[in-house]
Design an enzyme around this catalytic site. Structure first.
Site: not given
Ligand SMILES: Cc1cc2nc3c(=O)[nH]c(=O)nc-3n(C[C@H](O)[C@H](O)[C@H](O)COP(=O)(O)OP(=O)(O)OC[C@H]3O[C@@H](n4cnc5c(N)ncnc54)[C@H](O)[C@@H]3O)c2cc1C
Length: 337
Positions: A157, A234, A329
């Site tokens: 990660r 997570s 995480e």
């Molecule tokens: C129910 C649930 C299940 C999940 N299952 C998984 C799984 O199976 N596997 C897994 O790996 N993760 C999982 N996740 C975690 C999450 O979905 C991922 O990490 C996802 O990729 C986050 O994307 P986001 O757009 O929501 O990021 P955000 O939450 O909006 O941002 C997260 C971080 O990334 C940065 N960021 C976001 N977009 C950009 C960009 N364009 N440029 C630079 N920085 C940026 C933000 O500043 C922040 O620091 C899960 C989450 C939930 C709630």
């Protein structure tokens, strides 16, 4: 009208945003970031808010939410702006008969969030499929095209984007395979659900359905009516240690390039915090998911302070039992435990 992080994140906690901007196109995203930087305003870029917990004080600066919905498919290459909803892209590629993303069905969030966290599930990592990324370098003030070797993927990660706000992911290109069949399924639980041997393959549509079934059983698909999904997935990271403390010798162990990776879920469960733990703890607004010891969940009415207090409590229980200090995480902004 003031917008709060409780509205912008899947944990549904966090205070107000001073200036909120939606980037509806990739060009607009670059413009908004430049504008905030020139003005010297503190900037936070977000996607779906599914891996982010922000303090109750909120953000005294600009928040740019990546919301461009543009993507296109050219042969085996899928090119998507950072704001595209991840699962929408997965569905679109499968409908085109492109294999690769099927095991990542149902992961919440945006395309731009996937390289930040090197998202993975059921034996597939997004970084394995990445062709290139366009990033905006805020220090240099210019756009650059990066191949995956520059992104610092490797250990669990991790990426160069994770602990730095220097680069904004503008768009991502994946190379997929034009075949209706999945890659060999090495993840035992998924192979069992598909009724195939480990290492066997299956039609990509079947893999998506099996993954969604498994994820729903673990409450890992967002559902606004289900508090088990009011989370960041997570919350704690699987620790990677140079040496496993003797007290944790029974914990499942996996190879990692930086040492031995341990199962944080096992450590939490065996430190006395099984799934569902915490409903009778504190003021009852925070607990572990009833299906998944790694997911800290908001049971309704929680504040970020409640989440942090509970996370610190779980962290202490694990440390007291196993001599291992779990870290987050997810990304914590203006809050810590
Ligand atoms: C129910 C649930 C299940 C999940 N299952 C998984 C799984 O199976 N596997 C897994 O790996 N993760 C999982 N996740 C975690 C999450 O979905 C991922 O990490 C996802 O990729 C986050 O994307 P986001 O757009 O929501 O990021 P955000 O939450 O909006 O941002 C997260 C971080 O990334 C940065 N960021 C976001 N977009 C950009 C960009 N364009 N440029 C630079 N920085 C940026 C933000 O500043 C922040 O620091 C899960 C989450 C939930 C709630």
């Amino acid at each position: 009208m003031t917008i709060t992080f409780a509205e912008l994140t899947t944990m549904r906690v966090g205070g107000p945003v001073r200036r909120f901007e939606l980037a509806q196109t990739a060009d607009q995203a670059v413009e908004l970031v430049r504008e905030a930087d020139v003005a010297g305003d503190a900037l936070l870029v977000i996607g779906g808010g599914s891996n982010l917990v922000v303090g109750d004080v909120g953000w005294d600066g600009t928040v740019v939410k990546m919301a461009s919905p543009a993507f296109d498919i050219e042969g085996d290459l899928v090119h998507a702006d950072a704001g595209v909803d991840w699962d929408l892209l997965v569905r679109a590629t499968l409908a085109e008969g492109l294999a690769g993303l099927e095991a990542l069905s149902g992961v919440p969030g945006s395309v731009g969030g996937t390289p930040v966290q090197n998202v993975g599930a059921f034996g597939t990592l997004t970084s394995e499929l990445l062709e290139f990324i366009t990033v905006y370098d805020r220090e240099a003030g210019k756009l650059e095209r990066w191949t995956p070797d520059r992104c610092g993927f490797g250990s669990h990660r991790q990426s160069v984007f994770k602990h730095s706000d220097r680069w904004v992911v503008i768009d991502v290109t994946y190379r997929l395979k034009r075949t209706g069949q999945s890659k060999p399924i090495e993840y035992a639980e998924l192979a069992r659900t598909l009724d195939i041997p480990i290492g066997g393959t299956a039609p990509i549509a079947d893999v998506r359905q099996a993954v969604l079934t498994l994820r729903r059983n673990k409450r890992m698909v967002l559902d606004p009516d289900d508090h088990d999904t009011w989370s960041v997935g997570s919350f704690f990271i699987n620790p990677v240690l140079p040496e496993v403390p003797p007290r944790a010798s029974e914990c499942p162990q996996y190879f990692d390039i930086k040492g031995t990776k341990l199962s944080a879920a096992w450590l939490i469960h065996n430190a006395g915090c099984p799934p569902g733990y915490g409903l009778d703890w504190g003021n009852g607004t925070v607990a572990l998911s009833s299906r998944h010891a790694l997911a800290v969940t908001n049971r309704g009415g929680a504040t970020t302070a409640d989440i942090m207090k509970f996370a610190a409590h779980v962290q202490e229980k694990v440390e007291a039992r196993f001599d291992i200090r779990l870290g987050p995480e997810c990304d914590l902004v203006n809050c810590s435990f």
